[in-house]
Design a protein around this motif. Structure first.
Motif, PDB file in Angstrom:
ATOM      1  N   SER A 197      -4.009  -1.541  -3.657  1.00 44.32           N
ATOM      2  CA  SER A 197      -3.994  -2.342  -5.067  1.00 44.32           C
ATOM      3  C   SER A 197      -2.320  -1.823  -4.959  1.00 44.32           C
ATOM      4  CB  SER A 197      -4.152  -1.434  -5.987  1.00 44.32           C
ATOM      5  OG  SER A 197      -5.601  -2.604  -6.113  1.00 44.32           O
ATOM      6  N   ASN A 198      -1.229  -1.903  -3.898  1.00 48.72           N
ATOM      7  CA  ASN A 198      -0.430  -2.043  -3.785  1.00 48.72           C
ATOM      8  C   ASN A 198       0.681  -2.906  -3.314  1.00 48.72           C
ATOM      9  OD1 ASN A 198       0.572   1.621  -3.958  1.00 48.72           O
ATOM     10  ND2 ASN A 198      -1.317   1.379  -2.397  1.00 48.72           N
ATOM     11  N   ARG A 199       1.956  -2.824  -3.509  1.00 47.89           N
ATOM     12  CA  ARG A 199       2.608  -4.887  -4.052  1.00 47.89           C
ATOM     13  C   ARG A 199       3.597  -4.422  -2.425  1.00 47.89           C
ATOM     14  NH1 ARG A 199       3.720  -8.992  -2.117  1.00 47.89           N
ATOM     15  NH2 ARG A 199       5.084  -9.913  -3.539  1.00 47.89           N
ATOM     16  N   VAL A 200       3.033  -4.297  -1.448  1.00 48.83           N
ATOM     17  CA  VAL A 200       4.415  -4.389  -0.433  1.00 48.83           C
ATOM     18  C   VAL A 200       5.527  -5.262   0.098  1.00 48.83           C
ATOM     19  CG1 VAL A 200       4.272  -3.990   2.102  1.00 48.83           C
ATOM     20  CG2 VAL A 200       2.581  -3.006   0.831  1.00 48.83           C
ATOM     21  N   ILE A 208      -0.118  -2.106   6.477  1.00 43.13           N
ATOM     22  CA  ILE A 208       0.235  -2.983   5.564  1.00 43.13           C
ATOM     23  C   ILE A 208      -1.106  -3.443   4.715  1.00 43.13           C
ATOM     24  CG2 ILE A 208       1.176  -5.310   5.027  1.00 43.13           C
ATOM     25  CD1 ILE A 208       3.760  -4.756   7.160  1.00 43.13           C
ATOM     26  N   ASN A 209      -1.947  -3.862   5.401  1.00 42.53           N
ATOM     27  CA  ASN A 209      -3.368  -4.583   5.243  1.00 42.53           C
ATOM     28  C   ASN A 209      -4.233  -3.789   4.127  1.00 42.53           C
ATOM     29  OD1 ASN A 209      -2.482  -7.092   5.669  1.00 42.53           O
ATOM     30  ND2 ASN A 209      -3.848  -7.269   7.453  1.00 42.53           N
ATOM     31  N   ALA A 210      -4.130  -2.020   4.659  1.00 42.93           N
ATOM     32  CA  ALA A 210      -4.599  -1.561   3.701  1.00 42.93           C
ATOM     33  C   ALA A 210      -3.943  -0.715   2.326  1.00 42.93           C
ATOM     34  CB  ALA A 210      -4.553  -0.182   5.259  1.00 42.93           C
ATOM     35  N   LEU A 211      -2.304  -0.243   2.750  1.00 41.44           N
ATOM     36  CA  LEU A 211      -1.724  -0.789   1.957  1.00 41.44           C
ATOM     37  C   LEU A 211      -2.536  -1.925   0.374  1.00 41.44           C
ATOM     38  CD1 LEU A 211       1.468   0.442   3.354  1.00 41.44           C
ATOM     39  CD2 LEU A 211       0.041   2.318   1.744  1.00 41.44           C
TER      40      LEU A 211
END
Length: 401
Positions: A133-136, A126-129
């Motif tokens: 610049s991805n919103r999780v 999740i931190n990599a996403l």
């Protein structure tokens, strides 16, 4: 109970997301040799079961909150003994016992709490996403506090309960159904609710900079309804939550339709959506997402954070450096180690494919050379022997690399 109780199911009311519960009617024999009784047995979300109880016991809410704050999935259990008249109406064709009649005036039986461990590499993924610049965001049918606990574990939410703002529908006796307000997920010292502010008076983007926002299916739908209402001046009476869905970190107590609507609205706002789901209640949202990944088989407790009992050997626990007597943290593959392993496997596959392609190329050249020689022989034979004859003296050698 003494002895061996037994039960036989007579009727079943299946689980419904909108009701957040299921129930069965069964004949129950508490002890062998005793008369059978007809019982209604109900399980569901604690907040829904609480509304169906004849009387809610003291400590119900506090105990439920304590379990949920630890990340437990909590199910409330309740029951009642049906009267002889109601028992006769079970599965009666003319006047069947309705679901509402079964699921009312219940006695609380207890809580069933499940601990579902997260995978050790979930936070790293999740931190990599987020770093790319991805919103999780999380959309779940679980309770708000349970979802917030897991969200903080994996990095979707920050700051624990004190750092979370929950949109709730304030209960009211009037027909409007109450007003929306933002409250802290953490209670004050006396167990009271800490109100952050009114929904209509706070800017959602500004609030999201200070808190991890959490909404439920109920408050989300209430906000949708409020956005369609107008004041006497003709302007919207509430702020537009549906225009700022990407500011929300946790969507809790969401029905399948709620999840689908969120995905659909994000797409309408120009977002490219990717969703993972592992249940039948995720199907609609998976179809709405640009990329939907259905997780059809689970991993159980594989690669999860868990403590293993060592059988009471103190010296062994100290040698392994676990820092806790008699326990150790199970070693699990990190995200970086997994990516390195995947990379190595990809290289092996690539090399195998290249070797196969080279073999096929060499074989193709050999076949072509053989065909050319065979054609030359045919031409020579046709030229020198126009009629069938004895070819025993003809000798040809092939040299194929």
């Amino acid at each position: 109970w003494k002895g061996t109780p037994s039960a036989k199911i007579l009727a079943r009311n299946h689980f419904a997301s909108s009701l957040q519960r299921m129930s069965v009617v069964a004949t129950v024999q508490q002890n062998e040799g005793e008369n059978e009784q007809t019982w209604a047995l109900v399980k569901g979300s604690p907040e829904k079961i609480a509304t169906l109880l004849k009387s809610k016991p003291d400590g119900f809410d506090s105990q439920y909150r304590t379990l949920a704050e630890k990340g437990m999935r909590v199910i409330a259990l309740a029951h009642k003994v049906l009267s002889p008249g109601d028992s006769k109406r079970v599965n009666d064709a003319k006047s069947p016992l309705s679901r509402d009649e079964v699921e009312c005036d219940l006695e609380f039986a207890g809580f069933l709490a499940f601990a579902c461990r997260v995978r050790t590499d979930s936070e790293e993924v999740i931190n990599a996403l987020i770093a790319s610049s991805n919103r999780v965001m999380m959309a779940t049918g679980d309770a708000t506090l349970t979802a917030l606990h897991v969200g903080n574990e994996v990095g979707i939410a920050k700051g624990g309960l004190a750092g979370a703002a929950v949109l709730e529908l304030e209960q009211s006796n009037n027909k409007s159904g109450g007003s929306l307000r933002w409250v802290s997920a953490k209670r004050d010292k006396d167990g009271g609710i800490q109100v952050i502010g009114s929904y209509k008076d706070l800017s959602i983007p500004q609030l999201a900079q200070k808190y991890s926002l959490c909404v439920t299916g109920e408050s989300l739908n209430a906000a949708s309804y409020a956005a369609t209402t107008t004041t006497e001046s003709g302007t919207s009476s509430e702020s537009e939550l549906w225009d700022y869905l990407d500011s929300v970190s946790i969507f809790a107590r969401m029905s399948p339709d709620d999840k689908e609507r969120v995905l659909k609205r994000l797409k309408q706002q120009g977002r490219h959506t990717y969703m993972c789901g592992d249940g039948a209640n995720d199907v609609g949202a998976l179809k709405q997402a640009h990329v939907g990944v259905a997780l059809l088989s689970g991993f159980g407790s594989a690669n999860t954070k868990k403590l293993k009992q060592e059988g009471g050997d103190e010296s062994k626990g100290e040698e392994e450096g676990d820092g806790e007597k008699g326990k150790k943290l199970a070693k699990a593959e990190t995200f970086q180690e997994k990516m390195q392993r995947v990379k190595e496997q990809a290289e092996k596959v690539k090399k195998a494919a290249e070797a196969k392609a080279q073999r096929e190329h060499d074989e193709s050249e050999a076949v072509s050379a053989f065909g050319a020689v065979a054609w030359a022989i045919k031409e020579q034979v046709s030229k020198n022997w126009s009629e069938p004859g004895d070819f025993s003296g003809l000798s040809v050698e092939f040299f194929v690399k």
